[in-house]
Design a protein around this motif. Structure first.
Motif, PDB file in Angstrom:
ATOM      1  N   THR A 461      27.341  29.405 -37.020  1.00 52.10           N
ATOM      2  CA  THR A 461      26.029  28.264 -37.237  1.00 52.10           C
ATOM      3  C   THR A 461      25.959  29.610 -38.332  1.00 52.10           C
ATOM      4  O   THR A 461      25.807  29.977 -39.677  1.00 52.10           O
ATOM      5  CB  THR A 461      25.107  27.833 -36.233  1.00 52.10           C
ATOM      6  OG1 THR A 461      25.304  26.622 -36.348  1.00 52.10           O
ATOM      7  CG2 THR A 461      24.324  27.170 -38.141  1.00 52.10           C
ATOM      8  N   GLU A 464      29.071  31.408 -40.413  1.00 56.55           N
ATOM      9  CA  GLU A 464      29.565  30.503 -41.171  1.00 56.55           C
ATOM     10  C   GLU A 464      28.513  30.030 -42.508  1.00 56.55           C
ATOM     11  O   GLU A 464      28.804  29.915 -43.434  1.00 56.55           O
ATOM     12  CB  GLU A 464      29.420  29.244 -40.405  1.00 56.55           C
ATOM     13  CG  GLU A 464      31.023  29.429 -39.421  1.00 56.55           C
ATOM     14  CD  GLU A 464      31.330  28.143 -38.826  1.00 56.55           C
ATOM     15  OE1 GLU A 464      30.396  26.950 -39.231  1.00 56.55           O
ATOM     16  OE2 GLU A 464      32.246  28.002 -37.987  1.00 56.55           O
ATOM     17  N   ARG A 465      27.022  30.180 -42.343  1.00 57.89           N
ATOM     18  CA  ARG A 465      26.021  30.110 -43.142  1.00 57.89           C
ATOM     19  C   ARG A 465      25.800  31.110 -44.417  1.00 57.89           C
ATOM     20  O   ARG A 465      26.230  31.574 -45.828  1.00 57.89           O
ATOM     21  CB  ARG A 465      24.469  29.195 -42.529  1.00 57.89           C
ATOM     22  CG  ARG A 465      24.092  29.466 -43.479  1.00 57.89           C
ATOM     23  CD  ARG A 465      22.510  29.042 -42.996  1.00 57.89           C
ATOM     24  NE  ARG A 465      21.645  28.231 -43.924  1.00 57.89           N
ATOM     25  CZ  ARG A 465      21.317  27.467 -44.314  1.00 57.89           C
ATOM     26  NH1 ARG A 465      22.018  26.623 -44.814  1.00 57.89           N
ATOM     27  NH2 ARG A 465      19.923  27.191 -45.264  1.00 57.89           N
ATOM     28  N   ALA A 467      28.321  33.412 -44.003  1.00 58.97           N
ATOM     29  CA  ALA A 467      29.515  33.304 -45.409  1.00 58.97           C
ATOM     30  C   ALA A 467      29.559  32.312 -46.620  1.00 58.97           C
ATOM     31  O   ALA A 467      29.776  32.335 -48.070  1.00 58.97           O
ATOM     32  CB  ALA A 467      30.605  32.938 -44.515  1.00 58.97           C
ATOM     33  N   ALA A 468      28.916  31.141 -46.395  1.00 61.61           N
ATOM     34  CA  ALA A 468      29.034  30.351 -47.672  1.00 61.61           C
ATOM     35  C   ALA A 468      28.088  30.588 -48.486  1.00 61.61           C
ATOM     36  O   ALA A 468      27.607  30.340 -49.277  1.00 61.61           O
ATOM     37  CB  ALA A 468      28.419  28.442 -46.888  1.00 61.61           C
ATOM     38  N   LYS A 471      29.173  33.115 -50.707  1.00 66.78           N
ATOM     39  CA  LYS A 471      30.404  32.235 -51.633  1.00 66.78           C
ATOM     40  C   LYS A 471      29.601  31.506 -53.072  1.00 66.78           C
ATOM     41  O   LYS A 471      30.061  31.427 -54.240  1.00 66.78           O
ATOM     42  CB  LYS A 471      30.979  31.027 -51.091  1.00 66.78           C
ATOM     43  CG  LYS A 471      31.783  30.587 -51.854  1.00 66.78           C
ATOM     44  CD  LYS A 471      32.951  29.585 -51.113  1.00 66.78           C
ATOM     45  CE  LYS A 471      33.863  29.276 -51.611  1.00 66.78           C
ATOM     46  NZ  LYS A 471      33.744  27.898 -52.663  1.00 66.78           N
ATOM     47  N   VAL A 472      28.693  31.312 -52.274  1.00 71.33           N
ATOM     48  CA  VAL A 472      27.952  30.406 -53.813  1.00 71.33           C
ATOM     49  C   VAL A 472      26.743  31.297 -55.021  1.00 71.33           C
ATOM     50  O   VAL A 472      27.144  30.885 -55.906  1.00 71.33           O
ATOM     51  CB  VAL A 472      26.910  29.505 -52.436  1.00 71.33           C
ATOM     52  CG1 VAL A 472      25.641  29.265 -53.681  1.00 71.33           C
ATOM     53  CG2 VAL A 472      26.755  28.426 -51.872  1.00 71.33           C
ATOM     54  N   TYR A 482      25.952  20.864 -57.377  1.00 70.79           N
ATOM     55  CA  TYR A 482      27.125  20.495 -55.807  1.00 70.79           C
ATOM     56  C   TYR A 482      26.383  19.077 -55.738  1.00 70.79           C
ATOM     57  O   TYR A 482      25.226  18.240 -55.898  1.00 70.79           O
ATOM     58  CB  TYR A 482      25.318  21.762 -55.296  1.00 70.79           C
ATOM     59  CG  TYR A 482      25.694  23.475 -55.855  1.00 70.79           C
ATOM     60  CD1 TYR A 482      27.005  23.678 -55.126  1.00 70.79           C
ATOM     61  CD2 TYR A 482      25.724  23.820 -56.633  1.00 70.79           C
ATOM     62  CE1 TYR A 482      27.302  24.974 -55.736  1.00 70.79           C
ATOM     63  CE2 TYR A 482      25.509  25.151 -57.403  1.00 70.79           C
ATOM     64  CZ  TYR A 482      26.625  25.855 -56.739  1.00 70.79           C
ATOM     65  OH  TYR A 482      27.249  26.907 -57.153  1.00 70.79           O
ATOM     66  N   ASP A 497      19.577  22.072 -49.435  1.00 77.54           N
ATOM     67  CA  ASP A 497      20.769  23.226 -48.772  1.00 77.54           C
ATOM     68  C   ASP A 497      22.219  22.906 -49.621  1.00 77.54           C
ATOM     69  O   ASP A 497      22.971  21.682 -49.764  1.00 77.54           O
ATOM     70  CB  ASP A 497      21.035  22.763 -47.538  1.00 77.54           C
ATOM     71  CG  ASP A 497      22.302  23.793 -46.921  1.00 77.54           C
ATOM     72  OD1 ASP A 497      22.632  24.567 -47.722  1.00 77.54           O
ATOM     73  OD2 ASP A 497      22.597  23.814 -45.842  1.00 77.54           O
ATOM     74  N   GLY A 499      24.790  24.589 -50.204  1.00 75.77           N
ATOM     75  CA  GLY A 499      26.161  25.302 -48.800  1.00 75.77           C
ATOM     76  C   GLY A 499      25.735  26.261 -48.665  1.00 75.77           C
ATOM     77  O   GLY A 499      26.864  27.298 -48.528  1.00 75.77           O
ATOM     78  N   GLY A 500      24.281  26.829 -47.608  1.00 76.98           N
ATOM     79  CA  GLY A 500      24.742  28.189 -47.089  1.00 76.98           C
ATOM     80  C   GLY A 500      23.476  28.427 -47.942  1.00 76.98           C
ATOM     81  O   GLY A 500      22.327  29.854 -47.555  1.00 76.98           O
TER      82      GLY A 500
END
Length: 651
Positions: A461, A464-465, A467-468, A471-472, A482, A497, A499-500
């Motif tokens: 988690t 992945e968060r 990495a997200a 990206k954001v 969003y 939230d 996306g991360g």
């Protein structure tokens, strides 16, 4: 002749083998018993059973009192079963499970107000038995019969049709009927009930016949199954010989061919096939090894733990039945099919599929082999788990258990313990919140000897968060929209939230209407559409908005109302000098204290309260400063005449 090849699926199918073994078992037990009709279409097998004390009767009335009866593999009608129940006669039902399934389909279809239509040979005992499970069956041999029946208007009540097929029909005949019915009928339903083992045998015979100069089809001449095989072989092979046993072969009269194929009907036992092979091998110089191997396979024994591959021949509410190519059938209980509690049987296997499993128990007493696909998957799962630990790859599984210390996740059938600190849940959240959830995790520890595996959900988690989030931040810009999830609420706004990364929607940006708390608009867990007002990449702060700026509230007001109009407004705030009221979302007007009533008012709260809905008159609009004057009093005062004179009291 140079070479002989046997079709892999030649000989006894599962249903026939099951019936013969049931009859042999009852004969060995010495139970007074008769067979109602030949148990299968093979005179040699019937003669062998007769030598063991099992005789054949033709009608239910011929079964002696005090004797048990064996129902043949073709099955019998409901009336026959009721007859034996009425006479208290013990029944050993050898009906093929596939055929029993067809009985259930037509019976239930009629109960649902549908017309059962059976595609098959009308006078075949199996077709007659199926027809005996409904009151008004229709039996058709092919698409021409179907077309004639539909044109005849015999379906006077215009009932919706339910189609089933019996194994005397070929897949091609069935498909043609389905195609024709779909053109001519509405609301029809189709159950492709041709036995998977039969379809497989026919297709293998077709492929083999195309390669051979001579095809030998072994089986009883009364067997429709055998006749169909002969018809299929003649489509591709110039010479086809139908025989019942080795004694029917005249070696000196066999046509010359470089390659000879052998197939056998579902009612042909392995010992007859072997006799045919032995006799033909006297003239054949080269024998296909797979033929001999297959014969050996049919007699081989299995041991617990062996890995086997078989063909699914039937699926019942409790088990999957598997043809293993040996003397015993295999069964996989649904609980042994998969470790995934949410998966459906039809998503894993279908009749006709090949399935790999592991032997749990071989029961000579019950003449069966208990199998498990789930346990085979678990063995494979350990290998995948160890590889996942070594490669640090992410795996998926279902949470099956919870306790104070954490949760248990089933990954490839292997139990993986995830400590509470590695679940990713907040401290106050119970572990049961993850039960039956599909989760992603990494394996952190494996001890196969102790059957111990430990994993972490939170590591996945967090990764992945992160990495997200990266990206954001790389793509964020003012005005970008969003879809996010509301994570928490405060008195001054909502955190979302996207996306991360969490951004804040200030209370003033949640709605055009005046609100006291964000909970009036959103709640934790809501999915919302937001846009970026500003993003500070250095301080990692994002300001978001939810209000739809495509429609300016002031424009909505000016296009809806004008001076002199009456409006129903909501009081939103009281002041010493009057009350503010919402005219449209995002636009407030002032009701001055002098305009709250037609009498003197000491304070606004004496007349109205926040939240009240009242009717007002719009008395003035300041377009430049966007201010609106409202009046309750103007609606309460008496009207003036056209000249503006106030009516006298007398009037």
């Amino acid at each position: 002749m140079r070479k002989i090849v046997l079709a892999k699926s030649a000989g006894f199918c599962y249903g026939v083998r099951r019936a013969v073994e049931l009859a042999e078992e009852k004969a060995a037990q010495g139970i007074p018993c008769v067979m109602l009709g030949p148990i299968i279409h093979n005179r040699d097998v019937i003669d062998r059973l007769a030598a063991q004390g099992l005789r054949v009767v033709d009608r239910p009335e011929q079964v002696p009192d005090g004797s048990a009866v064996i129902i043949r593999s073709h099955g019998e009608s409901r009336a026959v079963h009721e007859h034996f129940a009425w006479r208290w006669i013990e029944v050993f039902d050898a009906t093929c499970p596939n055929v029993t399934h067809i009985h259930q389909i037509v019976e239930e279809a009629e109960l649902r107000g549908r017309q059962p239509v059976i595609v098959g040979t009308p006078d075949h005992p199996e077709v007659l038995a199926i027809a005996g499970w409904c009151k008004a069956p229709v039996v058709l041999s092919g698409e021409k019969d179907l077309e004639k029946w539909l044109e005849s208007g015999e379906n006077r009540n215009n009932l919706p049709l339910t189609f089933v097929s019996q194994t005397t029909s070929t897949q091609k005949i069935w498909e043609n009927c389905v195609k024709k019915a779909k053109k001519l009928c509405t609301n029809a339903e189709f159950f492709d009930t041709i036995c998977g083992a039969t379809s497989k045998r026919q297709e293998e015979a077709r492929q083999l016949a195309a390669q051979c100069g001579l095809m030998v089809v072994v089986g009883d001449r009364q067997s429709s199954n055998t006749k169909r095989l002969g018809e299929i072989c003649r489509e591709s092979c110039p010479e086809v010989l139908l025989i019942e046993r080795a004694g029917d072969i005249e070696l000196d009269r066999l046509p010359q061919a470089d390659m000879v194929g052998i197939t056998a009907g579902a009612s042909t036992p392995a010992w007859i096939i072997k006799e045919v092979f032995d006799k033909m091998s006297e003239e054949i110089l080269e024998m296909d090894k797979s033929f001999q191997e297959m014969l050996e396979e049919s007699f081989k024994t299995l041991n617990n733990g062996d890995k086997v591959t078989g063909t699914v021949v039937a699926i019942t509410p409790t088990e999957v039945q598997v043809e293993l190519g040996i003397k015993y059938p295999g069964y996989i209980a649904l609980t042994e099919l998969s470790d995934d509690p949410t998966v459906k049987v039809e998503d894993i296997v279908k009749v006709g599929d090949e399935i790999e499993s592991i032997v749990m128990q071989v029961s000579d007493r019950d003449c069966m082999v208990k199998l498990s696909k789930r346990r085979l998957d678990i063995n494979k799962g350990w290998e995948e788990i160890e590889a996942a630990r070594e490669n640090e790859t992410v795996v998926e599984g279902f949470v099956t258990e919870d306790n104070k210390g954490g949760v248990v996740v089933s990954v490839k059938g292997v139990r993986v313990f995830v400590p509470a600190s590695q679940t990713g849940l907040p401290r106050e959240t119970p572990m049961s919140a993850l039960l039956k959830q599909k989760v992603r995790l990494v394996i952190t520890e494996v001890n196969r000897a102790r059957r111990r595996v430990v994993g972490s959900i939170s590591r996945v988690t967090r990764a992945e968060r992160a990495a997200a989030a990266e990206k954001v931040w790389a793509e964020i810009e003012d005005g970008k929209r969003y879809t996010g999830t509301v994570k928490s609420l405060t008195s001054y706004g909502a955190f979302v939230d996207i996306g991360g990364v969490d951004g804040m929607v200030h209370i003033s940006e949640l709605s055009w209407s005046r609100i006291k708390h964000p909970s009036e608009v959103v709640k934790v867990g809501d999915t919302v559409d937001v846009y970026v007002i500003s993003a500070d990449k250095e301080k990692k702060k994002i300001s978001l908005g939810m209000k739809d700026h495509s429609q300016d509230p002031w424009t909505v007001f000016t296009t809806t109302y004008q001076v002199g109009d009456t409006a129903n407004v909501r009081v939103v705030k009281l002041m010493t000098f009057g009350a503010f009221a919402e005219v449209v979302p995002g636009v407030d007007g002032l009701i001055h204290i002098s305009q709250l009533a037609d009498h003197r008012v000491e304070k606004p709260g004496d007349v109205v309260a926040e939240g009240d809905k009242v009717d007002v008159k719009i008395t003035d609009v300041d377009m430049e400063n966007k201010k609106i004057s409202l009046s309750i009093r103007a609606l309460l005062e008496p009207s003036y005449d056209e000249e503006g004179e106030e009516p006298s009291i007398e009037e």
